[in-house]
Motif scaffolding. Structure first.
Motif, PDB file in Angstrom:
ATOM      1  N   ARG A   1      -5.463  -4.420 -17.882  1.00  0.00           N
ATOM      2  CA  ARG A   1      -6.904  -4.171 -18.053  1.00  0.00           C
ATOM      3  C   ARG A   1      -7.410  -3.165 -17.020  1.00  0.00           C
ATOM      4  NH1 ARG A   1      -9.612  -8.867 -17.378  1.00  0.00           N
ATOM      5  NH2 ARG A   1     -11.339  -8.435 -18.784  1.00  0.00           N
TER       6      ARG A   1
ATOM      7  N   ARG B   1      -4.161   6.423  -9.320  1.00  0.00           N
ATOM      8  CA  ARG B   1      -4.383   5.576  -8.145  1.00  0.00           C
ATOM      9  C   ARG B   1      -3.066   4.981  -7.644  1.00  0.00           C
ATOM     10  NH1 ARG B   1      -8.080   0.273  -8.794  1.00  0.00           N
ATOM     11  NH2 ARG B   1      -6.290  -0.368 -10.045  1.00  0.00           N
TER      12      ARG B   1
ATOM     13  N   GLU C   1     -13.211   8.467  -6.536  1.00  0.00           N
ATOM     14  CA  GLU C   1     -13.266   7.452  -5.477  1.00  0.00           C
ATOM     15  C   GLU C   1     -12.236   6.350  -5.692  1.00  0.00           C
ATOM     16  OE1 GLU C   1     -18.021   7.823  -4.311  1.00  0.00           O
ATOM     17  OE2 GLU C   1     -17.370   6.491  -5.929  1.00  0.00           O
TER      18      GLU C   1
ATOM     19  N   ARG D   1       0.815  -1.202   0.000  1.00  0.00           N
ATOM     20  CA  ARG D   1       0.000   0.000   0.000  1.00  0.00           C
ATOM     21  C   ARG D   1       0.852   1.258   0.000  1.00  0.00           C
ATOM     22  NH1 ARG D   1      -5.498   0.198   3.350  1.00  0.00           N
ATOM     23  NH2 ARG D   1      -5.996   2.398   3.175  1.00  0.00           N
TER      24      ARG D   1
ATOM     25  N   PHE E   1      -2.285  -2.066 -14.239  1.00  0.00           N
ATOM     26  CA  PHE E   1      -2.566  -3.343 -14.892  1.00  0.00           C
ATOM     27  C   PHE E   1      -2.916  -3.140 -16.360  1.00  0.00           C
ATOM     28  CE2 PHE E   1      -3.829  -3.500 -10.447  1.00  0.00           C
ATOM     29  CZ  PHE E   1      -3.172  -4.630  -9.983  1.00  0.00           C
TER      30      PHE E   1
ATOM     31  N   LEU F   1     -12.283  -0.067 -10.008  1.00  0.00           N
ATOM     32  CA  LEU F   1     -13.514  -0.645  -9.474  1.00  0.00           C
ATOM     33  C   LEU F   1     -14.706   0.032 -10.155  1.00  0.00           C
ATOM     34  CD1 LEU F   1     -12.814  -1.275  -5.701  1.00  0.00           C
ATOM     35  CD2 LEU F   1     -12.197  -2.576  -7.712  1.00  0.00           C
ATOM     36  N   PRO F   2     -15.531  -0.770 -10.835  1.00  0.00           N
ATOM     37  CA  PRO F   2     -16.587  -0.205 -11.675  1.00  0.00           C
ATOM     38  C   PRO F   2     -17.658   0.545 -10.892  1.00  0.00           C
ATOM     39  CG  PRO F   2     -16.825  -2.581 -11.503  1.00  0.00           C
ATOM     40  CD  PRO F   2     -15.517  -2.248 -10.870  1.00  0.00           C
ATOM     41  N   GLN F   3     -17.812   0.209  -9.591  1.00  0.00           N
ATOM     42  CA  GLN F   3     -18.879   0.835  -8.816  1.00  0.00           C
ATOM     43  C   GLN F   3     -18.448   2.169  -8.221  1.00  0.00           C
ATOM     44  OE1 GLN F   3     -16.940  -1.633  -7.961  1.00  0.00           O
ATOM     45  NE2 GLN F   3     -17.221  -2.374  -5.883  1.00  0.00           N
ATOM     46  N   LEU F   4     -17.181   2.539  -8.425  1.00  0.00           N
ATOM     47  CA  LEU F   4     -16.675   3.795  -7.865  1.00  0.00           C
ATOM     48  C   LEU F   4     -16.436   4.809  -8.976  1.00  0.00           C
ATOM     49  CD1 LEU F   4     -14.005   2.544  -5.281  1.00  0.00           C
ATOM     50  CD2 LEU F   4     -16.441   2.977  -4.931  1.00  0.00           C
TER      51      LEU F   4
ATOM     52  N   PHE G   1       0.563  -0.290  -8.463  1.00  0.00           N
ATOM     53  CA  PHE G   1       0.348  -1.226  -9.574  1.00  0.00           C
ATOM     54  C   PHE G   1      -0.469  -0.578 -10.695  1.00  0.00           C
ATOM     55  CE2 PHE G   1       1.226  -4.216  -6.176  1.00  0.00           C
ATOM     56  CZ  PHE G   1       2.038  -5.150  -6.819  1.00  0.00           C
TER      57      PHE G   1
ATOM     58  N   LEU H   1      -9.107   7.733  -4.426  1.00  0.00           N
ATOM     59  CA  LEU H   1      -9.146   7.873  -2.963  1.00  0.00           C
ATOM     60  C   LEU H   1      -9.007   6.531  -2.250  1.00  0.00           C
ATOM     61  CD1 LEU H   1     -12.046  10.460  -2.521  1.00  0.00           C
ATOM     62  CD2 LEU H   1      -9.706  10.762  -1.714  1.00  0.00           C
ATOM     63  N   LEU H   2      -9.455   5.476  -2.927  1.00  0.00           N
ATOM     64  CA  LEU H   2      -9.553   4.158  -2.279  1.00  0.00           C
ATOM     65  C   LEU H   2      -8.305   3.726  -1.508  1.00  0.00           C
ATOM     66  CD1 LEU H   2     -11.409   1.689  -1.847  1.00  0.00           C
ATOM     67  CD2 LEU H   2     -10.528   0.760  -3.983  1.00  0.00           C
ATOM     68  N   PRO H   3      -7.113   3.763  -2.112  1.00  0.00           N
ATOM     69  CA  PRO H   3      -5.955   3.262  -1.351  1.00  0.00           C
ATOM     70  C   PRO H   3      -5.382   4.243  -0.324  1.00  0.00           C
ATOM     71  CG  PRO H   3      -5.331   3.733  -3.622  1.00  0.00           C
ATOM     72  CD  PRO H   3      -6.757   4.099  -3.487  1.00  0.00           C
TER      73      PRO H   3
ATOM     74  N   ASN I   1      -8.294  -2.403 -14.339  1.00  0.00           N
ATOM     75  CA  ASN I   1      -8.732  -2.861 -13.017  1.00  0.00           C
ATOM     76  C   ASN I   1      -9.182  -1.749 -12.072  1.00  0.00           C
ATOM     77  OD1 ASN I   1      -8.514  -5.533 -13.513  1.00  0.00           O
ATOM     78  ND2 ASN I   1      -6.471  -5.765 -12.661  1.00  0.00           N
TER      79      ASN I   1
ATOM     80  N   PRO J   1      -8.062   9.849   3.528  1.00  0.00           N
ATOM     81  CA  PRO J   1      -8.651  10.314   2.273  1.00  0.00           C
ATOM     82  C   PRO J   1      -8.536  11.834   2.149  1.00  0.00           C
ATOM     83  CG  PRO J   1     -10.176   8.943   3.512  1.00  0.00           C
ATOM     84  CD  PRO J   1      -9.045   9.264   4.424  1.00  0.00           C
TER      85      PRO J   1
END
Ligand SMILES: Nc1ncnc2c1ncn2[C@@H]1O[C@H](COP(=O)(O)OP(=O)(O)O)[C@@H](O)[C@H]1O
Ligand SMILES: [Mg+2]
Lengths: 219, 360
Positions: free
Chosen positions: A96, A153, A107, A87, A94, A100-103, A92, A110-112, A98, A116
């Motif tokens: 494809r 990210r 967001e 973290r 990738f 998150l489709p719902q964010l 990383f 912000l996730l990692p 990767n 925040p």
């Protein structure tokens, strides 16, 4: 200038057992990645490039041998410490994307983050030329844009190492060039250490050093 | 942002699936709350009415099954026993009540002889008061009604507590002769501890059983606790079925999101954080399902009160939904859902990152 070693592979083996057969995904790799370097790994499919990157990112542990990160042996890390290490120290990217489709874009960045800070996340998105796309979801973005979000990210925790497995593999040549340009800028202007895996000679040409792999080893 | 806010987003992502999963919990919770709520409401209503019982002691025929179990109008005190009771110096303010069934225009109606009108809400005045059923048959204030060849004049009507039966309430003194002067029960005040007097009554007057207020209240508790446990147990099965479907759905969710879980781990979330986020997601299904179920149950109970409340007495929604039931059912639904999420969450947390990332 004497640069420190971000990564040191010392006789690293990764052996998979399939039925009775042994597959040496990595066969005694010795490799040093210096701080501030920009390296590409090339080679045929199945030669062990992804495995090497996974071991470098402590996503996978070597069957044998050692990986030193900033001089520290990673084999002593427990699962929890590995996660914390990834973290804070590793970003990383990738093939494809990767995300998150719902964010939303913002967001996802912000996730990692441990704390925040939307301000900071937005700065990274701006740097990737994504101002005004904060509240778009991944499926509203082009492939090139999604990859730029994923770079934001990867950067947001200011890691010492960026690992990208075929970051241009899903992109057209124009977008591939944009992404490679961004990575080159990060390396040159901010000194971020970057390793990419690629099949694309044009992408590899952006990097300072090209490593060829075959049958689990560097040639 | 954090991984836990993902749990909320994931629920919204597959809305229909989440709603259907919650529906199982909603149905279980609704059934549980309505059934337990009804029993609880009944209990507090019954306790309230015994609390209002005049006198300290209630004496009945011992073969009748006691104060709560006896069916009205089936068992009477002997006139000799009544005389003996009336002669006991420990008792004062002695009142006889009577309830019996009688033939009336081809149906059975209850005649109730009371000495305490205070518990009855009358339209009109006390004297001869008829229930809604009889009112519907045309008996109004001023009408003549003939019971056991005795003609009397209706002085009032009442709607509460008759459960659709034909009931006529009159003074005990008027009802007793219609039942050959046999009374159903005697209430009285006691000189000294009601418990002691109760024992004396049962000892000296053969064939009687006496109950004090606290006896009645305890009997109601025993009866209702048993009933609540039984009904609650049955309704809990419905809730359990709903919760078990969470195991199934969460397994599907986790499998579907294999790659995402791999990404979460790759960008540095620990196994425990992944586990926690899946548990939170199932907890939310239970919690939201529980709240929705509770609201639906409250609406159903309130509707029941509005529709039938006047026939069973003055029951309030509050007494059907005590805090322990609300907290218990929401906590139970949430807790069970967390249990249901354990196995899927454990599977997710154990996913091999590299394999999860290769997952197409
Ligand atoms: N989980 C696994 N089980 C068995 N063999 C594997 C597994 N993962 C990778 N391999 C094998 O290891 C070798 C190297 O794979 P990989 O690192 O993905 O190659 P590349 O990225 O260069 O295409 C391949 O022969 C591949 O089939
Ligand atoms: Mg590969």
């Amino acid at each position: 200038m004497n640069k420190t070693n971000v990564l040191e592979f010392k006789d690293v083996w990764k052996i998979y057992r399939m039925g009775g057969e042994e597959i040496n995904a990595l066969a005694g790799v010795n490799l040093t990645i210096k701080d501030g370097s920009f390296t590409s790994i090339m080679g045929p499919s199945g030669s062990g490039k992804s495995t090497l990157l996974h071991v470098a990112g402590i996503l996978d542990m070597p069957t044998r041998g050692n990986l030193l990160m900033n001089g520290k042996d990673t084999s002593t890390l427990g699962a929890r410490e590995q996660a914390r290490f990834r973290r804070s120290e590793i970003g990383f990217v990738f093939q494809r994307f990767n995300l998150l489709p719902q964010l939303t874009t913002l967001e996802n960045v912000l996730l990692p983050m441990n704390q925040p800070e939307p301000q900071k996340a937005q700065e990274y998105l701006d740097k990737m030329g994504l101002e005004g796309k904060y509240s778009k979801t991944p499926n509203q973005l082009s492939g090139g844009e999604q990859q730029r979000v994923s770079i934001a990210r990867a950067l947001v925790n200011q890691p010492s190492l960026i690992l990208a497995d075929e970051p241009t593999g899903e992109l057209d040549s124009k977008n591939a060039e944009v992404i490679m340009g961004i990575l080159q800028d990060l390396n040159k202007k901010e000194g971020v250490t970057i390793i990419i895996v690629t099949h694309n000679q044009l992408a590899a040409d952006f990097t300072d050093k090209i490593i060829e792999m075959r049958d689990g080893n560097i040639i | 942002m954090g991984i836990y806010s993902l749990s909320f987003k994931n629920l919204r992502r597959r809305k229909l699936r989440s709603i259907l999963t919650m529906l199982g919990v909603v149905i279980g919770v609704t059934a549980l709350v309505v059934l337990v709520g009804l029993t609880t409401g009944m209990t507090s209503y019954m306790k309230e009415s015994t609390g209002n019982m005049m006198g300290d002691i209630l004496i009945m025929n011992s073969t009748g099954g006691g104060a709560l179990m006896s069916s009205p109008g089936s068992s009477f005190l002997d006139p000799e026993a009544v005389d003996e009771i009336k002669n006991m110096s420990q008792l004062y303010n002695i009142k006889e009540d009577v309830e019996f069934l009688t033939e009336f225009n081809g149906t059975q109606i209850y005649i109730v002889g009371t000495s305490d009108w205070s518990q009855i809400k009358i339209n009109g005045t006390s004297g001869v008061v008829v229930s809604k059923t009889l009112e519907d048959m045309g008996y109004k204030v001023g009408s003549k009604i003939t019971i056991k060849d005795q003609e009397m004049t209706v002085t009032g009507t009442f709607t509460e507590g008759s459960m659709g039966m034909g009931v006529v309430i009159m003074d005990s003194s008027r009802a007793l002769p219609l039942n050959n002067n046999k009374s159903s029960s005697i209430t009285a005040n006691t000189r000294g501890d009601p418990e002691v007097v109760k024992n004396e009554v049962e000892k000296t007057v053969n064939g009687t059983t006496a109950s004090t207020k606290s006896d009645l209240s305890k009997q109601i508790d025993d009866l209702m606790n048993g009933l609540t446990l039984f009904i609650g147990g049955i309704a809990s099965i419905a809730l359990l079925v709903g919760v078990i479907s969470i195991v199934n759905i969460m397994l599907v969710n986790v499998t579907e999101r294999t790659r995402e879980i791999g990404v979460l781990k790759a960008i540095g979330f620990t196994n425990r954080e992944v586990l926690g986020s899946i548990l939170l997601e199932s907890a939310l299904i239970g919690f939201i399902g529980g709240i929705v179920g509770l609201i639906i149950a409250a609406i159903l109970l309130q509707t029941a009160i509005i529709l039938f409340g006047s026939q069973i007495g003055d029951i309030k929604l509050i007494s059907m939904l005590p805090l322990w039931l609300i907290v218990g059912v929401i906590g139970g639904a949430t807790g069970l859902s967390v249990l249901a999420g354990l196995y899927p969450a454990w599977r997710a947390s154990r996913l091999n990152v590299v394999e999860a990332l290769r997952n197409e």
